[in-house]
Write a protein that holds these residues in place. Structure first.
Motif, PDB file in Angstrom:
ATOM      1  N   LEU A 127       0.840  -1.081  -0.088  1.00  0.00           N
ATOM      2  CA  LEU A 127       0.031  -0.127  -0.096  1.00  0.00           C
ATOM      3  C   LEU A 127       0.756   1.200  -0.109  1.00  0.00           C
ATOM      4  N   THR A 128       0.478   2.321  -0.679  1.00  0.00           N
ATOM      5  CA  THR A 128       1.318   3.404  -1.070  1.00  0.00           C
ATOM      6  C   THR A 128       0.342   4.673  -0.922  1.00  0.00           C
ATOM      7  N   LYS A 129       0.738   5.868  -0.443  1.00  0.00           N
ATOM      8  CA  LYS A 129       0.179   6.988  -0.313  1.00  0.00           C
ATOM      9  C   LYS A 129       1.077   8.138  -0.056  1.00  0.00           C
ATOM     10  N   THR A 130       1.056   9.259  -1.150  1.00  0.00           N
ATOM     11  CA  THR A 130       1.736  10.376  -1.103  1.00  0.00           C
ATOM     12  C   THR A 130       0.891  11.555  -1.147  1.00  0.00           C
ATOM     13  N   ASP A 164       5.422  15.751  -2.414  1.00  0.00           N
ATOM     14  CA  ASP A 164       6.704  15.065  -2.518  1.00  0.00           C
ATOM     15  C   ASP A 164       7.061  14.275  -1.160  1.00  0.00           C
ATOM     16  N   HIS A 165       5.858  14.165  -0.349  1.00  0.00           N
ATOM     17  CA  HIS A 165       5.933  13.289   0.906  1.00  0.00           C
ATOM     18  C   HIS A 165       5.055  12.162   0.975  1.00  0.00           C
ATOM     19  N   THR A 166       5.917  11.102   1.133  1.00  0.00           N
ATOM     20  CA  THR A 166       5.542   9.735   1.263  1.00  0.00           C
ATOM     21  C   THR A 166       4.867   9.330   2.513  1.00  0.00           C
ATOM     22  N   VAL A 167       3.701   9.092   2.431  1.00  0.00           N
ATOM     23  CA  VAL A 167       3.264   8.755   3.905  1.00  0.00           C
ATOM     24  C   VAL A 167       3.421   7.195   4.080  1.00  0.00           C
ATOM     25  N   LEU A 168       2.783   6.530   3.119  1.00  0.00           N
ATOM     26  CA  LEU A 168       2.793   5.077   2.989  1.00  0.00           C
ATOM     27  C   LEU A 168       3.681   4.381   2.044  1.00  0.00           C
ATOM     28  N   ASP A 169       4.644   3.790   2.328  1.00  0.00           N
ATOM     29  CA  ASP A 169       5.779   3.164   1.448  1.00  0.00           C
ATOM     30  C   ASP A 169       5.512   1.769   1.137  1.00  0.00           C
ATOM     31  N   GLY A 170       4.880   1.151   0.700  1.00  0.00           N
ATOM     32  CA  GLY A 170       4.884  -0.478   0.354  1.00  0.00           C
ATOM     33  C   GLY A 170       4.414  -1.058   1.758  1.00  0.00           C
ATOM     34  N   LEU A 171       3.241  -0.743   2.283  1.00  0.00           N
ATOM     35  CA  LEU A 171       2.905  -0.955   3.498  1.00  0.00           C
ATOM     36  C   LEU A 171       2.165  -2.585   3.331  1.00  0.00           C
ATOM     37  N   GLU A 172       2.790  -3.645   4.251  1.00  0.00           N
ATOM     38  CA  GLU A 172       2.192  -4.814   4.281  1.00  0.00           C
ATOM     39  C   GLU A 172       1.706  -4.996   5.867  1.00  0.00           C
ATOM     40  N   LEU A 173       0.237  -5.366   5.852  1.00  0.00           N
ATOM     41  CA  LEU A 173      -0.271  -5.938   7.046  1.00  0.00           C
ATOM     42  C   LEU A 173      -1.325  -7.109   6.977  1.00  0.00           C
ATOM     43  N   ASP A 213      -2.602   5.483  -3.200  1.00  0.00           N
ATOM     44  CA  ASP A 213      -2.224   5.550  -4.597  1.00  0.00           C
ATOM     45  C   ASP A 213      -1.787   4.452  -5.320  1.00  0.00           C
ATOM     46  N   GLY A 214      -1.356   3.511  -4.738  1.00  0.00           N
ATOM     47  CA  GLY A 214      -0.999   2.144  -5.129  1.00  0.00           C
ATOM     48  C   GLY A 214      -1.229   1.024  -3.842  1.00  0.00           C
ATOM     49  N   GLY A 215      -0.976  -0.161  -4.589  1.00  0.00           N
ATOM     50  CA  GLY A 215      -1.362  -1.315  -3.685  1.00  0.00           C
ATOM     51  C   GLY A 215      -2.603  -2.020  -3.514  1.00  0.00           C
ATOM     52  N   ARG A 216      -2.997  -2.660  -2.629  1.00  0.00           N
ATOM     53  CA  ARG A 216      -4.013  -3.322  -2.504  1.00  0.00           C
ATOM     54  C   ARG A 216      -4.411  -3.390  -0.971  1.00  0.00           C
ATOM     55  N   ALA A 217      -5.742  -3.364  -0.871  1.00  0.00           N
ATOM     56  CA  ALA A 217      -6.197  -3.836   0.683  1.00  0.00           C
ATOM     57  C   ALA A 217      -7.580  -4.073   0.709  1.00  0.00           C
ATOM     58  N   ARG A 218      -7.637  -5.243   1.403  1.00  0.00           N
ATOM     59  CA  ARG A 218      -8.980  -5.913   1.468  1.00  0.00           C
ATOM     60  C   ARG A 218      -9.460  -5.944   2.949  1.00  0.00           C
ATOM     61  N   VAL A 219     -10.618  -5.617   3.356  1.00  0.00           N
ATOM     62  CA  VAL A 219     -11.069  -5.581   4.402  1.00  0.00           C
ATOM     63  C   VAL A 219     -12.596  -6.520   4.514  1.00  0.00           C
ATOM     64  N   ALA A 220     -12.491  -7.595   5.525  1.00  0.00           N
ATOM     65  CA  ALA A 220     -13.557  -8.840   5.318  1.00  0.00           C
ATOM     66  C   ALA A 220     -13.916  -8.969   4.148  1.00  0.00           C
TER      67      ALA A 220
END
Length: 314
Positions: free
Chosen positions: A18-21, A24-33, A65-72
């Motif tokens: 998961l990514t979010k910017t 120029d500021h990257t908040v999430l950089d390839g988050l895995e959970l 901005d990128g990646g994938r997230a699934r809930v339930a």
């Protein structure tokens, strides 16, 4: 005899790259959970590490901005309506109407959740009892204490029997008794099969509640595991050394270098990791103070989650 196979439930939360910017500021950089149902996952991290951004994305309030997230089992981007029907979110700030009574708040929110008048009233009564708010049910919420408002806010989040509940620093501003009551509710929720995704600044809270802890720093998970596993990873035991004076402290700190994951110059105290054995402690002391003149006292303790946090997010 026919064998019946049941399809396993998907994880409560599953996050991949998961990514979010913002500019120029990257908040999430390839988050895995990953969080299983019926468990508590605590997300720890310094201010600005991306904890609230993660919660907002998982609750479909913010687009990644990128990646994938699934809930339930549902994608937070392409299936956000399905996600919203299965989750509840309690943010850092109480979101109840101070001009209405506690009962009126719950009844109104119950109707908004799709309950009929009778169902909303019955569910409100159940939650008022569960959160010890029966005596204050007819009072305006503006007269409630901070702890009572937080309990009402949490009660409101359970009106729809969510599969996953997001608690973004829920105990901020609570007194110790109210915090303890909140912890009991969180444990009850997990025991009933609800997945609880918790962000917190209280390390004791994570230590007490979480089945797993993820430490977030720089938009990435830098460590994950149970509280005990994280403590063992950083230091099963810690050696605290107190210097005789400021000059001795500076000398010991220089010799310790990066191994000192805790420094308190005002108290002339340094903290280093050790396995707790007499041989290792003796060797460390001889290395830090070969003349045996700089160390005033020392003690060996079990590592704390706070020290784990400081070490991993330094």
């Amino acid at each position: 005899m026919r064998t019946t196979y049941t399809k396993p439930h998907p994880p409560a939360v599953e996050v991949e790259q998961l990514t979010k910017t913002y500019g120029d500021h990257t908040v999430l950089d390839g988050l895995e959970l990953r969080m299983e149902r019926g468990s508590v996952l605590a997300l720890l991290g310094p201010n600005g590490a991306g904890k609230t951004t993660t919660v907002r994305i998982l609750a479909t309030l913010l687009h990644p901005d990128g990646g994938r997230a699934r809930v339930a089992g549902h994608d937070v981007v392409t299936q956000r309506h399905q996600v919203r029907r299965r989750i509840s979110l309690t943010g850092q700030y109480v979101a109840v109407d101070g001009l209405q009574s506690g009962r009126e708040n719950l009844q109104m929110l119950g109707r908004m959740r799709g309950l009929d008048r009778h169902g909303a009233s019955r569910r409100a009564d159940e939650l008022l009892g569960r959160f010890d708010l029966v005596d204050a049910a007819e009072r305006r919420v503006a007269t409630y204490s901070g702890g009572m408002r937080r309990r009402l806010d949490l009660a409101a989040s359970l009106l729809g029997d969510p599969e996953v509940i997001f608690l973004d620093e829920p105990s901020t501003g609570l007194d110790p008794r109210s915090r303890q009551a909140l912890w009991e509710v969180v444990l009850e929720l997990a025991a009933s099969g609800v997945g609880v995704f918790l962000t917190t600044q209280y390390l004791e809270e994570a230590d007490r509640l979480a089945d797993r802890i993820a430490v977030l720093d720089g938009g990435r998970v830098v460590a994950e595991g149970s509280a005990a596993e994280l403590k063992r990873r950083v230091a099963a035991e810690r050696l605290e050394v107190v210097a005789v004076d400021e000059r001795a402290y500076a000398l010991i700190a220089e010799r310790a270098g990066e191994r000192a994951f805790g420094r308190d110059a005002a108290r002339r105290r340094l903290t280093l990791s050790t396995d707790g054995s007499a041989a290792r402690v003796r060797a460390l002391l001889d290395e830090l103070d070969p003349a045996r003149e700089a160390v005033a006292s020392f003690a060996v303790h079990e590592a704390t989650l706070e020290e784990v946090f400081l070490c991993l997010t330094r």
